[in-house]
Motif scaffolding. Structure first.
Motif, PDB file in Angstrom:
ATOM      1  N   ILE A 565      19.993  69.172  11.981  1.00 41.19           N
ATOM      2  CA  ILE A 565      18.535  69.021  11.953  1.00 41.19           C
ATOM      3  C   ILE A 565      17.926  70.391  11.667  1.00 41.19           C
ATOM      4  O   ILE A 565      18.096  71.331  12.456  1.00 41.19           O
ATOM      5  CB  ILE A 565      18.000  68.465  13.289  1.00 41.19           C
ATOM      6  N   LYS A 566      17.242  70.514  10.561  1.00 44.55           N
ATOM      7  CA  LYS A 566      16.774  71.826  10.105  1.00 44.55           C
ATOM      8  C   LYS A 566      15.938  72.538  11.160  1.00 44.55           C
ATOM      9  O   LYS A 566      16.108  73.738  11.391  1.00 44.55           O
ATOM     10  CB  LYS A 566      15.985  71.666   8.806  1.00 44.55           C
ATOM     11  N   HIS A 567      15.017  71.815  11.796  1.00 47.75           N
ATOM     12  CA  HIS A 567      14.119  72.441  12.758  1.00 47.75           C
ATOM     13  C   HIS A 567      14.799  72.761  14.084  1.00 47.75           C
ATOM     14  O   HIS A 567      14.195  73.391  14.949  1.00 47.75           O
ATOM     15  CB  HIS A 567      12.907  71.541  13.002  1.00 47.75           C
ATOM     16  N   LEU A 568      16.048  72.317  14.252  1.00 49.15           N
ATOM     17  CA  LEU A 568      16.750  72.549  15.517  1.00 49.15           C
ATOM     18  C   LEU A 568      18.061  73.310  15.340  1.00 49.15           C
ATOM     19  O   LEU A 568      18.794  73.494  16.306  1.00 49.15           O
ATOM     20  CB  LEU A 568      17.040  71.209  16.209  1.00 49.15           C
ATOM     21  N   GLU A 569      18.362  73.734  14.105  1.00 50.31           N
ATOM     22  CA  GLU A 569      19.667  74.350  13.853  1.00 50.31           C
ATOM     23  C   GLU A 569      19.857  75.666  14.600  1.00 50.31           C
ATOM     24  O   GLU A 569      21.001  76.087  14.829  1.00 50.31           O
ATOM     25  CB  GLU A 569      19.854  74.569  12.354  1.00 50.31           C
ATOM     26  N   SER A 570      18.789  76.313  15.002  1.00 49.68           N
ATOM     27  CA  SER A 570      18.909  77.586  15.717  1.00 49.68           C
ATOM     28  C   SER A 570      18.653  77.435  17.213  1.00 49.68           C
ATOM     29  O   SER A 570      18.531  78.436  17.918  1.00 49.68           O
ATOM     30  CB  SER A 570      17.938  78.620  15.126  1.00 49.68           C
ATOM     31  N   THR A 571      18.559  76.194  17.701  1.00 49.03           N
ATOM     32  CA  THR A 571      18.278  75.946  19.120  1.00 49.03           C
ATOM     33  C   THR A 571      19.465  75.257  19.775  1.00 49.03           C
ATOM     34  O   THR A 571      19.947  74.243  19.261  1.00 49.03           O
ATOM     35  CB  THR A 571      17.016  75.072  19.298  1.00 49.03           C
ATOM     36  N   VAL A 572      19.922  75.798  20.906  1.00 49.71           N
ATOM     37  CA  VAL A 572      21.012  75.208  21.670  1.00 49.71           C
ATOM     38  C   VAL A 572      20.445  74.735  23.009  1.00 49.71           C
ATOM     39  O   VAL A 572      19.771  75.493  23.705  1.00 49.71           O
ATOM     40  CB  VAL A 572      22.149  76.220  21.913  1.00 49.71           C
ATOM     41  N   PHE A 573      20.700  73.479  23.347  1.00 53.27           N
ATOM     42  CA  PHE A 573      20.276  72.925  24.629  1.00 53.27           C
ATOM     43  C   PHE A 573      21.429  73.116  25.624  1.00 53.27           C
ATOM     44  O   PHE A 573      22.399  72.355  25.609  1.00 53.27           O
ATOM     45  CB  PHE A 573      19.922  71.448  24.493  1.00 53.27           C
ATOM     46  N   LEU A 574      21.325  74.140  26.451  1.00 56.61           N
ATOM     47  CA  LEU A 574      22.387  74.406  27.418  1.00 56.61           C
ATOM     48  C   LEU A 574      22.381  73.382  28.544  1.00 56.61           C
ATOM     49  O   LEU A 574      23.382  73.228  29.242  1.00 56.61           O
ATOM     50  CB  LEU A 574      22.241  75.813  27.988  1.00 56.61           C
ATOM     51  N   GLN A 575      21.271  72.728  28.714  1.00 57.11           N
ATOM     52  CA  GLN A 575      21.166  71.654  29.712  1.00 57.11           C
ATOM     53  C   GLN A 575      20.747  70.381  28.994  1.00 57.11           C
ATOM     54  O   GLN A 575      19.556  70.170  28.728  1.00 57.11           O
ATOM     55  CB  GLN A 575      20.149  72.033  30.803  1.00 57.11           C
ATOM     56  N   PRO A 576      21.694  69.526  28.654  1.00 54.88           N
ATOM     57  CA  PRO A 576      21.363  68.305  27.903  1.00 54.88           C
ATOM     58  C   PRO A 576      20.350  67.419  28.606  1.00 54.88           C
ATOM     59  O   PRO A 576      19.699  66.610  27.942  1.00 54.88           O
ATOM     60  CB  PRO A 576      22.726  67.607  27.775  1.00 54.88           C
ATOM     61  N   THR A 577      20.221  67.564  29.922  1.00 51.51           N
ATOM     62  CA  THR A 577      19.257  66.718  30.624  1.00 51.51           C
ATOM     63  C   THR A 577      17.838  66.943  30.119  1.00 51.51           C
ATOM     64  O   THR A 577      17.022  66.017  30.131  1.00 51.51           O
ATOM     65  CB  THR A 577      19.311  67.002  32.134  1.00 51.51           C
ATOM     66  N   PRO A 657      -1.210  70.708  13.133  1.00 45.93           N
ATOM     67  CA  PRO A 657       0.241  70.563  13.028  1.00 45.93           C
ATOM     68  C   PRO A 657       0.822  71.159  11.748  1.00 45.93           C
ATOM     69  O   PRO A 657       1.374  70.461  10.911  1.00 45.93           O
ATOM     70  CB  PRO A 657       0.438  69.047  13.070  1.00 45.93           C
ATOM     71  N   SER A 658       0.680  72.481  11.587  1.00 42.00           N
ATOM     72  CA  SER A 658       1.268  73.126  10.418  1.00 42.00           C
ATOM     73  C   SER A 658       2.769  73.289  10.572  1.00 42.00           C
ATOM     74  O   SER A 658       3.503  73.320   9.597  1.00 42.00           O
ATOM     75  CB  SER A 658       0.609  74.495  10.208  1.00 42.00           C
ATOM     76  N   ARG A 659       3.236  73.417  11.814  1.00 44.91           N
ATOM     77  CA  ARG A 659       4.672  73.509  12.072  1.00 44.91           C
ATOM     78  C   ARG A 659       5.067  72.398  13.026  1.00 44.91           C
ATOM     79  O   ARG A 659       4.481  72.248  14.091  1.00 44.91           O
ATOM     80  CB  ARG A 659       5.010  74.875  12.676  1.00 44.91           C
ATOM     81  N   ARG A 660       6.054  71.645  12.650  1.00 45.64           N
ATOM     82  CA  ARG A 660       6.462  70.494  13.446  1.00 45.64           C
ATOM     83  C   ARG A 660       7.174  70.962  14.694  1.00 45.64           C
ATOM     84  O   ARG A 660       7.943  71.914  14.685  1.00 45.64           O
ATOM     85  CB  ARG A 660       7.378  69.591  12.633  1.00 45.64           C
ATOM     86  N   GLY A 661       6.946  70.227  15.783  1.00 38.74           N
ATOM     87  CA  GLY A 661       7.633  70.535  17.025  1.00 38.74           C
ATOM     88  C   GLY A 661       9.000  69.889  17.063  1.00 38.74           C
ATOM     89  O   GLY A 661       9.361  69.058  16.232  1.00 38.74           O
ATOM     90  N   LYS A 662       9.779  70.269  18.081  1.00 43.47           N
ATOM     91  CA  LYS A 662      11.147  69.769  18.208  1.00 43.47           C
ATOM     92  C   LYS A 662      11.193  68.278  18.523  1.00 43.47           C
ATOM     93  O   LYS A 662      12.122  67.578  18.135  1.00 43.47           O
ATOM     94  CB  LYS A 662      11.882  70.564  19.290  1.00 43.47           C
ATOM     95  N   LEU A 663      10.190  67.788  19.243  1.00 42.24           N
ATOM     96  CA  LEU A 663      10.214  66.390  19.662  1.00 42.24           C
ATOM     97  C   LEU A 663      10.247  65.448  18.466  1.00 42.24           C
ATOM     98  O   LEU A 663      11.058  64.522  18.409  1.00 42.24           O
ATOM     99  CB  LEU A 663       9.004  66.089  20.545  1.00 42.24           C
ATOM    100  N   PHE A 664       9.364  65.680  17.486  1.00 49.74           N
ATOM    101  CA  PHE A 664       9.302  64.773  16.343  1.00 49.74           C
ATOM    102  C   PHE A 664      10.555  64.878  15.480  1.00 49.74           C
ATOM    103  O   PHE A 664      11.004  63.890  14.895  1.00 49.74           O
ATOM    104  CB  PHE A 664       8.053  65.049  15.515  1.00 49.74           C
ATOM    105  N   SER A 665      11.121  66.080  15.388  1.00 57.22           N
ATOM    106  CA  SER A 665      12.367  66.225  14.641  1.00 57.22           C
ATOM    107  C   SER A 665      13.476  65.387  15.267  1.00 57.22           C
ATOM    108  O   SER A 665      14.257  64.729  14.570  1.00 57.22           O
ATOM    109  CB  SER A 665      12.785  67.701  14.597  1.00 57.22           C
ATOM    110  N   LEU A 666      13.545  65.382  16.595  1.00 55.74           N
ATOM    111  CA  LEU A 666      14.555  64.596  17.289  1.00 55.74           C
ATOM    112  C   LEU A 666      14.314  63.101  17.130  1.00 55.74           C
ATOM    113  O   LEU A 666      15.224  62.332  16.810  1.00 55.74           O
ATOM    114  CB  LEU A 666      14.577  64.956  18.773  1.00 55.74           C
ATOM    115  N   LEU A 667      13.078  62.687  17.350  1.00 57.74           N
ATOM    116  CA  LEU A 667      12.766  61.254  17.293  1.00 57.74           C
ATOM    117  C   LEU A 667      13.007  60.678  15.911  1.00 57.74           C
ATOM    118  O   LEU A 667      13.532  59.567  15.764  1.00 57.74           O
ATOM    119  CB  LEU A 667      11.317  61.017  17.725  1.00 57.74           C
TER     120      LEU A 667
END
Length: 994
Positions: A565-577, A657-667
Motif C-alpha cells: 500500500i503506497k501510503h503505508l509502505e513506510s509505516t510499521v504497526f508494532l502493535q497490530p491491535t 483532504p489534499s493528502r489521504r490518511g492511513k484509514l482510507f488507504s486501509l479500508l
C-alpha cells in the motif's frame, strides 16, 4: 398443351435423374457438405481422421485460405486439441516435417508412432490419460517444449532426457511423480522452465540442482519439508514458487518473500546455525457472547478471568503467551456479523481455530446450530479448508451434566453431517463433469474439484469447559498443547530461523512495550531501523534484511507492515491491535448510534451543525454513504473517547483532504469502502494515463463521499434504472458451492464500481454502465442455490456482441479472481436455456484463456431440443448477423393431386403447406429433407416459387443439387414424385406468360 419451352427443362430433369440414380449401381457418391461450425481438425475415437478433414495450419487457416491447399507434408503446425483422440491419426504421423503438435485435452494413453516426427519442436500432451511416460519421446531430438501436465504419470524412466539436448520448457505438474530421472541433467545447458507442482515429492529432486540455466521453477503443493541452499546460489533463477508445502527450512513465510529473501535467509544461516521457532497462530471464533475473550484471557493469565458483557471484543484483539516451548499468538475475533467483514484480512491458513460455542444458548435444532456453529464451519471450509478446528463448549455451569453430553453429541454429529454433505456435493459435481459428453473441456474444473475434495477441515473432539473453573482451564490448555505437538496436524509448527530473526523480533517487542512508543504503536520504517541499530548485536542490521524480517513477522501476525500500500509502505504497526482499532472505527456494530452520538464540540471542530449530523444519519441509513466531514467527525469522536486524539490527523489526513490518511488507504485496500467521485466535467489537469505505470488521480474540488456496501439496503432504484428483465437478454450465472461467502458481494461491488464509475448499487443488486451499455448483477444466496446473475441487453451486429461479451467477461474474471481468496469455494459458470420454462443450463468449459470457448455456431438444448446461436450462450462473436438479402416477390402455385390453384401469395389452405425457397438460399440438404418428408407422409401439397425453368441446364442443376442429399434407394422415387409437380408448375407459368 405444354409449350415447346417446357420440354427442354423436362428432358434436363430426367437426364439428371438417370445419371444420379446410376450411382446406386456402383457410381461414386457425392461428398456431403459439412455442417456449419464443424471443427477443421478432428478424428474419431479410433484416431482416424474423418471425412475430408485435414490438418490445417492454425496460424494461416483463416487469413490465407490458399494455404489450406498446400500439400500435407509441407505443414509445420497442427492443433488436435479436444478431439477425443485415443490414438494418433495416421495423417499426422505421416508428416515428418511437422514442428508443432498440440494434442491437449484428448483421451490418449499412449502416443505410438510419435518417433516418426523427427523434426518436432513443440509437443503438447497435457490433460490426457497417460499413465506410462511415453519413451518414444526420446527420438524427438529437436524437441524444445514438452508439456505432459495433468495426466497420471507416476514414474519417468531413465534414458529419455539424455536424448533431448535442446529442451527448454518442461511441464510435469499435476501428475503422481515422486522423483525425477537422473538424466534430466543432460538438459542443463538448455532447460529454462520446469513445473513439477501438484505432485508427490517429499524430498527436493537433486537433478534440478544441475540445471544451470533454469529461470523459472514451480514446486507448489508437494510434501517438501526442506529446500537446498544450492538452488539459490546461482543467479539464473528469476521466479520460484513453493507455496503449499509444509516447509521448515526455509519457512513458507520466508519463501513468500521471493528469491532474494530466500537467498538472504540462507546467507544468514551460513554465519550461524539455525534456531527452531515453535509458533502457533490461534484464532478464537464464535458467535457473540460465546465466551471467546474469557477463555483467551484465562489461558493467557493461567487463571479464570471473567470478561463483563460491556468489555466484549470489538473487532479483533491480539495477545501472546507461552506454553512450554510453544509460543501462541491469540487472535480473538468479535462475533457480530458487522465485524465479519474484516475477518478475511486476518484469517490465515496453518492456524489452530478454537470455535467457542455457548452450550447454555445452544438448542438441538437446525436453526441454533446454523447460527452458533454451522455458519463458522461453513466459512472456515471455504476460507481455510485445511484448518484444524477445536470446538470448545462454554457455560457448562449453566447446564445439567446429561444436557452437556447431549448437546456435545448433537454438535459433533451435525458437523460431521455438514462435512459429509460437502464431500457428497463435490463428488456429485465431479461425476457430472466426468459423465458429460465432452469431459475434455472441463479438465481444469475437474482437477480443482478433486483438489477441494482432498482438502477438508480436521474437527477435533469438543471440549466442554466451565470458564470459572481453574481445573477446566488447565484441562483445555493441556488439550491444546497435545494437539499442536502432533506433526500430522501441524507440520509447519516448527520453523528454522537464523538467530538474527529472533534478535530483531525480541528488540521490536521491547520497543513496542517501552514507554517511548505512543499507544498507537505506529513507527516509521527508517526510524525503526535506527532504533534497532542502537542494539549492540544489531549494529550492522541493514534495511534490506530488516524488510525481510518484517515480512516474516507480518506473515506470522506479530507486526503489521503493508508494503504493497503506497501510503503505508513506510509505516510499521508494532502493535497490530491499533490496526484493528482503525478498522473498527467505521466497520463496527451499531454504527448509526455512533453517528447520532457525535458531540456538538466535535461538530463545531469540523465546521458542521446538528442539522448536518441529521443529514449524515439519513444518508447513511438510506444510501450507506458518508461524506468526508462525517467520517472525520465520527473518527474524531471515537478516538477522543479512547484517549487517542493525538493520532487523528495522521489517520484521517489534513483538511482539506489534499493528502489521504492511513484509514482510507486501509479500508480501500481491503475493499471495505469505495470513494464515490462526483465528476461533472472532464478535468484538464488530470495526469496522463500510461499502461503499466501507477496513475495518480486528481482529486476534485467537491467533498468526497464514501460508500460502505456492508450497510446497503435493498432498494428499487437499481431495478427502475435497469427497466426490468427481457427474455432476449444475454443472461449468465456464476454458481457457488456451498454458498456465496459472507461479504463476498460487498467486496465485489467495491472492485467493480471502482472500475466502472457509472453505477447504481443496492444490497443484492448492482448496475454497471460502460459506454452507455448497462450490465445488471444480482445476488441470490439460498441454500443449495447460490449464484450471481449477470444480464445485459441483446446486442445487434458483430461489434455489439464483441463489446457485450467483453463487458460480461471482464465482470466474470473479477468475480473469479475474488473467489480465489476462498480456496474451498467452488464456482461454476452456466448459461440458462433461452426457452421460457426450460430448466436446462449450459455449463461453461474451462476458461484458460488459450482456446475459444466454443467453435460451434449453433448450440442445441438437450432438454427442450431448441437450437440457438452460440453467441447467445457463450462468449463468441457470430460470423454473420446480417439478414440474407430479400428475395424478389413471387407468386406461389398450390398443387395437389386432382386440384390446381394459382394466385397471389396471400392464400388460405386448410391442409399442410410447404414452401420450397430458392435452392441457393437454404441449400440442398434442407430441400431434400422437405421432399423426403413430404414423400414419406404423402402430403401432396407443395408450394413452388415461379423460378423460370425454361432450359435443360436449370432443371438438371436442380436435380443435381437435390439428389446427392437423398439416399440412393429413394432417389428415383423422389424424381418421379417431383416431376409431375414441376411439369404442372411450368404449364401454368407458360399459360400466364401467354
Amino acid at each position: 398443351m405444354l409449350g415447346p419451352g417446357i420440354w427442354p427443362a423436362v428432358l434436363g430433369l430426367l437426364g439428371a435423374a438417370l445419371r444420379m440414380d446410376g450411382e446406386r449401381e456402383g457410381g461414386v457418391p457425392g461428398q456431403s457438405t459439412g455442417r456449419r461450425g464443424a471443427k477443421k481438425i478432428g478424428g474419431n475415437e479410433r484416431g482416424q481422421v474423418t471425412g475430408r478433414i485435414q490438418p490445417v495450419p492454425r496460424c494461416r487457416a483463416m487469413t490465407q485460405p490458399r494455404a489450406c491447399q498446400e500439400q500435407e507434408d509441407g505443414l509445420r503446425e497442427v492443433t488436435l486439441s479436444t478431439q477425443r483422440l485415443r490414438v494418433l491419426p495416421p495423417a499426422v504421423l505421416s508428416n515428418p516435417r511437422l514442428e508443432s503438435l498440440d494434442l491437449d485435452r484428448n483421451k490418449l494413453r499412449s502416443i505410438t508412432g510419435i518417433s516418426k516426427l523427427c523434426n518436432l519442436k513443440r509437443l503438447i500432451l497435457s490433460k490426457n490419460e497417460i499413465v506410462d511416460f511415453p519413451t518414444e519421446i526420446q527420438s524427438l531430438v529437436c524437441l524444445e517444449k514438452l508439456e505432459l501436465n495433468q495426466n497420471q504419470i507416476r514414474v519417468i524412466p531413465e534414458g529419455v532426457f539424455s536424448h533431448l539436448p535442446r529442451l527448454k520448457h518442461l511441464r510435469l505438474n499435476n501428475n503422481r511423480l515422486g522423483a525425477l530421472p537422473k538424466d534430466l541433467t543432460a538438459c542443463q545447458g538448455s532447460l529454462q522452465y520446469l513445473n513439477i507442482s501438484n505432485n508427490l515429492f517429499r524430498t527436493f529432486p537433486q537433478p534440478v540442482l544441475q540445471l544451470a540455466h533454469l529461470q523459472e521453477l514451480h514446486v507448489q503443493n508437494n510434501v517438501l519439508r526442506q529446500l537446498p541452499r544450492e538452488l539459490f546460489q546461482g543467479q539464473s533463477l528469476k521466479m520460484f514458487k513453493a507455496n503449499g508445502n509444509p516447509l521448515r527450512e526455509p519457512p513458507s513465510e520466508v519463501c513468500a518473500g521471493g528469491i532474494q529473501q530466500i537467498r538472504n535467509y540462507f546467507n544468514q544461516l551460513q554465519h550461524s546455525s539455525g534456531q527452531e521457532d515453535k509458533r502457533v497462530k490461534t484464532m478464537f471464533l464464535g458467535a457473540s457472547l460465546a465466551g471467546k475473550s474469557t477463555i483467551c484471557k484465562s489461558l493467557k493469565q493461567g487463571q479464570t478471568k471473567l470478561v463483563p458483557k460491556e468489555e466484549r471484543t470489538v473487532g479483533i484483539e491480539i495477545s501472546e503467551f507461552r506454553i512450554e516451548d510453544f509460543t501462541f499468538l491469540f487472535w480473538d475475533f468479535a462475533g457480530q456479523l458487522e465485524y465479519y467483514m474484516t475477518h478475511h484480512v486476518f484469517i490465515t491458513p496453518q492456524a489452530l481455530v478454537i470455535l467457542v460455542i455457548n452450550l447454555h444458548m445452544y438448542q438441538t435444532n437446525d436453526k441454533t446450530f446454523k447460527e452458533l456453529v454451522g455458519f463458522w464451519i461453513n466459512n472456515l471450509s471455504m476460507r481455510v479448508p485445511n484448518s484444524v478446528v477445536l470446538p470448545v463448549g462454554t457455560h457448562v455451569d449453566c447446564c445439567r451434566e446429561e444436557e452437556v453430553e447431549e448437546k456435545r453429541c448433537d454438535i459433533m454429529a451435525k458437523i460431521t453431517a455438514m462435512l459429509m454433505e460437502r464431500k457428497s456435493n463435490l463428488a456429485h459435481f465431479i461425476d457430472n463433469l466426468e459423465g458429460s459428453e465432452e469431459p475434455e473441456f472441463y479438465v481444469d474444473q475437474w482437477e480443482r474439484l478433486k483438489e477441494m475434495e482432498s482438502c477438508t477441515l480436521t474437527i477435533l473432539n469438543l471440549v466442554a469447559v466451565n470458564c470459572t473453573d481453574h481445573h477446566d482451564i488447565k484441562k483445555l490448555e493441556a488439550t491444546i498443547l497435545e494437539h499442536v505437538k502432533n506433526e500430522e496436524l501441524f507440520p509447519e509448527v516448527v520453523r528454522v530461523l537464523p538467530p538474527v530473526y529472533r534478535q530483531v523480533e525480541a528488540a521490536i517487542v521491547d520497543i513496542a512495550q517501552g514507554e517511548e512508543l505512543a499507544d498507537h504503536g505506529m513507527m516509521d520504517l527508517q526510524y525503526l531501523l535506527s532504533k534497532l541499530s542502537q542494539c549492540e548485536h544489531l549494529a550492522n542490521l541493514g534495511r534490506e534484511l530488516l524488510q525481510d524480517i518484517l515480512r516474516y513477522l507480518h506473515r506470522v501476525g506479530l507486526v503489521v507492515w503493508y508494503e504493497e500500500i503506497k501510503h503505508l509502505e513506510s509505516t510499521v504497526f508494532l502493535q497490530p491491535t491499533f490496526l484493528i482499532t482503525m478498522f473498527k472505527l467505521l466497520v463496527r456494530y451499531r454504527l448509526v448510534q455512533q453517528l447520532e452520538s457525535i458531540s456538538v464540540d466535535t461538530l463545531i471542530g469540523e465546521h458542521a451543525t446538528i442539522r448536518d449530523r441529521s443529514n449524515w444519519v439519513w444518508t447513511f441509513k438510506s444510501k450507506a454513504m458518508l461524506c468526508h466531514r462525517a467520517v472525520r467527525a465520527l473518527v474524531k469522536h471515537q478516538l477522543c473517547s479512547e484517549g487517542m486524539r493525538d493520532v487523528f490527523e495522521e489517520i484521517m489526513g489534513h483538511r482539506p483532504p489534499s493528502r489521504r490518511g492511513k484509514l482510507f488507504s486501509l479500508l480501500e485496500h481491503f475493499e471495505l469502502c469505495l470513494e464515490v467521485r462526483h465528476a461533472k466535467a472532464l478535468n484538464p489537469q488530470a495526469s496522463e494515463f500510461v499502461p503499466g505505470k501507477p496513475w495518480e488521480t486528481t482529486r476534485g474540488q467537491g467533498e468526497s463521499w464514501y460508500l460502505f456496501p456492508t450497510y446497503l439496503n435493498q432498494t428499487e432504484e437499481v431495478s427502475e434504472v435497469w427497466g426490468g428483465d427481457h427474455p432476449e437478454d444475454l443472461h449468465i450465472r456464476a454458481y457457488f458451492s456451498p454458498e456465496i461467502p459472507e461479504g463476498f458481494f460487498q467486496r465485489f461491488l467495491v472492485k467493480a464500481c471502482s472500475f466502472y464509475s457509472t453505477h447504481w448499487v443496492a444490497k443484492a443488486t448492482c448496475l454497471l454502465i460502460s459506454n452507455g451499455k448497462p450490465l445488471l448483477i444480482k445476488e441470490n444466496n439460498q441454500r443449495a442455490y447460490s449464484y450471481l446473475e449477470l444480464r445485459c441487453r441483446k446486442p445487434a451486429g458483430r461489434t455489439g456482441f464483441q463489446f457485450a461479451w467483453d463487458f460480461l467477461m471482464a465482470v466474470v474474471f473479477t468475480i473469479q479472481k475474488l473467489a480465489e481468496e476462498w480456496p474451498g469455494l467452488h464456482m461454476c459458470m452456466k448459461t440458462p436455456c433461452r426457452t421460457a420454462g426450460c430448466p436446462a443450463e449450459l455449463i461453461w468449459p474451462d476458461m484458460d484463456g488459450t482456446n475459444a470457448m466454443t467453435k460451434e455456431d449453433i448450440k442445441t438444448c438437450g432438454t427442450c431440443g431448441h437450437r440457438f446461436g452460440a453467441e447467445l450462450l457463450l462468449p463468441k462473436v457470430p460470423r454473420q448477423l446480417e439478414e440474407p438479402p430479400a428475395q424478389p416477390s413471387a407468386h406461389y402455385y398450390v398443387t395437389s393431386y386432382g386440384t390446381t390453384t394459382f394466385g397471389p401469395s396471400s392464400i388460405h389452405i386448410n391442409r399442410q403447406v410447404r414452401r420450397l425457397p430458392p435452392p441457393l438460399a437454404l441449400g440442398p440438404t434442407l430441400m431434400a429433407r422437405l421432399i423426403l418428408s413430404s414423400c414419406s407422409r404423402n402430403e401432396g401439397v407443395l408450394l413452388l416459387p415461379a423460378w423460370g425453368w425454361d432450359t435443360p441446364s436449370s432443371g438438371s442443376a436442380l436435380v443435381t443439387m437435390l439428389l446427392p442429399e437423398i439416399p440412393p434407394p429413394l432417389r428415383l422415387g423422389a424424381v418421379l414424385w417431383v416431376l409431375p409437380v414441376v411439369v404442372t408448375a411450368l404449364f401454368f407459368q407458360n399459360i400466364s406468360s401467354e
